[in-house]
Scaffold this active site. Structure first.
Site, short mmCIF file in Angstrom:
data_model
loop_
_atom_site.label_atom_id
_atom_site.label_comp_id
_atom_site.label_asym_id
_atom_site.label_seq_id
_atom_site.Cartn_x
_atom_site.Cartn_y
_atom_site.Cartn_z
N GLU A 112 15.44 49.72 64.47
CA GLU A 112 14.36 49.02 63.78
C GLU A 112 14.06 47.69 64.45
O GLU A 112 12.89 47.30 64.62
CB GLU A 112 14.72 48.81 62.30
N GLU A 170 19.78 57.23 59.57
CA GLU A 170 20.03 56.98 58.15
C GLU A 170 20.05 58.24 57.30
O GLU A 170 20.78 58.32 56.31
CB GLU A 170 18.97 56.01 57.60
#
Length: 208
Positions: A52, A73
């Site tokens: 990210e 994730e």
């Protein structure tokens, strides 16, 4: 903070900030809106929050044979919660963003370049020279050019999307299954150098 306290800990680190984003998203947005040009040299593995962070920068150059990037994730029972879903969609499109999030695979430099996740995949021994030369050339531009370019090509407004991402993330991380998967991952060494080398494999074995 223990993983067993994850639901309560959300009050500390995943609450909404005044501008409507959580603290992880706020970090990415801070980087995205810097007046300077931000360039990342990726010569290792960037997963989860690291991926990210990479996607929030203005430019990324990845070393062939050494760089890898992925959003893992889903293997922990959650979705990216630090801007990853939004940054990915703006870079690679919705279809490939869904692929990256739901496959939870590690993408090599050349694939990441082909998808648009990074600017360029370059030979590892040329990474420093290529990025340093670019940075020097940008720094040498006449005064005002950088600011003018960043005004003309502004970061996309992701406010609504970040709110949707935060809702999705908080909705998953409070589930017992997610807390158990995260706890099991740490117990099996996901945070160690050996665990990092095959993080996706380790998490898939636990999730299975």
């Amino acid at each position: 903070m223990s993983l067993g306290d994850t639901p309560d800990a959300l009050d500390e680190f995943a609450h909404d900030l005044p501008d409507g984003v959580n603290v992880f998203q706020a970090l990415g947005e801070l980087l995205r809106h810097q007046p300077q040009v931000t360039i990342i040299k990726l010569a290792g593995m960037a997963r989860g929050g690291g991926a990210e962070f990479v996607a929030s920068a203005d430019m990324t150059f990845a070393a062939i044979g050494r760089a890898g990037i992925g959003q893992v994730e889903a293997l922990m029972g959650i979705v990216p919660g630090g801007g990853g879903t939004q940054y990915l969609a703006t870079r690679v499109g919705r279809n490939r963003a869904l692929e990256a999030v739901l496959s939870a695979d590690l993408y090599d430099a050349k694939t990441a370049e082909r998808y648009g996740w990074v600017n360029r995949a370059v030979p590892a021994d040329e990474l420093d020279d290529i990025v340093d030369r670019l940075a020097r050339n940008i720094a040498a531009l006449p005064e005002g050019v950088i600011a003018a370019a960043k005004r003309a090509i502004p970061p996309e407004d992701l406010a609504e999307g970040l709110l949707r991402e935060n809702d999705a993330w908080t909705g998953q991380i409070i589930r017992p299954a997610a807390a158990q998967l995260i706890r099991d991952g740490l117990a099996h060494g996901a945070q160690t150098p050996d665990g990092e080398r095959d993080l996706e494999g380790l998490l898939r074995r636990l999730a299975g």
